[in-house]
Motif scaffolding. Structure first.
Motif, PDB file in Angstrom:
ATOM      1  N   ALA A  62      20.452  26.201 -12.753  1.00  0.00           N
ATOM      2  CA  ALA A  62      19.039  25.839 -12.611  1.00  0.00           C
ATOM      3  C   ALA A  62      18.544  25.162 -13.889  1.00  0.00           C
ATOM      4  N   GLN A  85      16.019  30.269 -12.863  1.00  0.00           N
ATOM      5  CA  GLN A  85      15.646  29.849 -11.514  1.00  0.00           C
ATOM      6  C   GLN A  85      14.374  30.567 -11.069  1.00  0.00           C
ATOM      7  N   HIS A 120      18.049  27.122  -3.257  1.00  0.00           N
ATOM      8  CA  HIS A 120      17.479  26.115  -4.159  1.00  0.00           C
ATOM      9  C   HIS A 120      18.368  24.878  -4.246  1.00  0.00           C
TER      10      HIS A 120
END
Length: 191
Positions: A143, A148, A169
């Motif tokens: 991320a 994240q 995601h």
């Protein structure tokens, strides 16, 4: 001999880490599950493009759409043909979306008991009517910034609590600006 960082310094660096991760998101698409204070859930897909653009596309059968165009959030209820609009900065989501909002200035780190999780509560003390958002970040090397955005809890001025949990995601994907357009359901205002 090295000085041990104070609790305040550690919290400030954790807040900075989470803010850096948030600002590192250029685009994001994720599945969401939204839970209201009565425990009812709906799901859908969140699409975000910084600065300030977001779309909550609810599951089939839910006639709602929420779109942020960079300036305002618009909630469209297709069932009753109603449109509500308010400035992004005047909602708890302002901390997530408003590029001019200094999140670190208003953030307070909440204890999680897990070194891999950062919980930030963001509330502008000068504007309690904007509500509060508590964002949960989980360490994830894939991320932006290594953190994240896992979920958030928004509490609006009327004490209405909404929890959003994100999964699946996808970062840095191409997102067309048309994603943040919507069809006005009011007969006199069709675009």
């Amino acid at each position: 001999m090295l000085a041990t960082p104070t609790v305040a310094q550690t919290q400030a660096s954790e807040i900075d880490r989470a803010v850096t991760a948030l600002r590192g998101i250029t685009t994001l698409r994720a599945n969401f599950v939204q839970t209201d204070r009565s425990g009812q859930t709906v799901s859908g897909v969140l699409t975000m493009k910084r600065p300030g653009k977001i779309r909550f596309q609810y599951q089939k059968g839910v006639p709602l759409l929420i779109v942020g165009d960079g300036k305002a959030l618009t909630m469209i209820d297709y069932e009753v043909r109603q449109v509500q609009r308010w400035p992004i900065g005047n909602s708890p989501l302002g901390a997530l979306l408003d590029p001019n909002k200094d999140v670190a200035r208003f953030a307070k780190q909440l204890p999680t008991g897990d070194p891999g999780v950062i919980s930030l509560q963001v509330r502008d003390p000068k504007h309690p009517e904007y509500g509060t958002i508590t964002m949960i970040f989980v360490r994830n090397a894939g991320a932006p910034g290594g953190m994240q955005l896992d979920s958030w809890v928004a509490l609006d001025a009327q004490n209405k609590r909404t929890t959003m949990r994100l999964t699946g995601h996808q970062y840095g994907i191409a997102v067309d600006d048309k994603t943040f357009k919507w069809t006005d359901p009011r007969p006199a205002n069709r675009r």
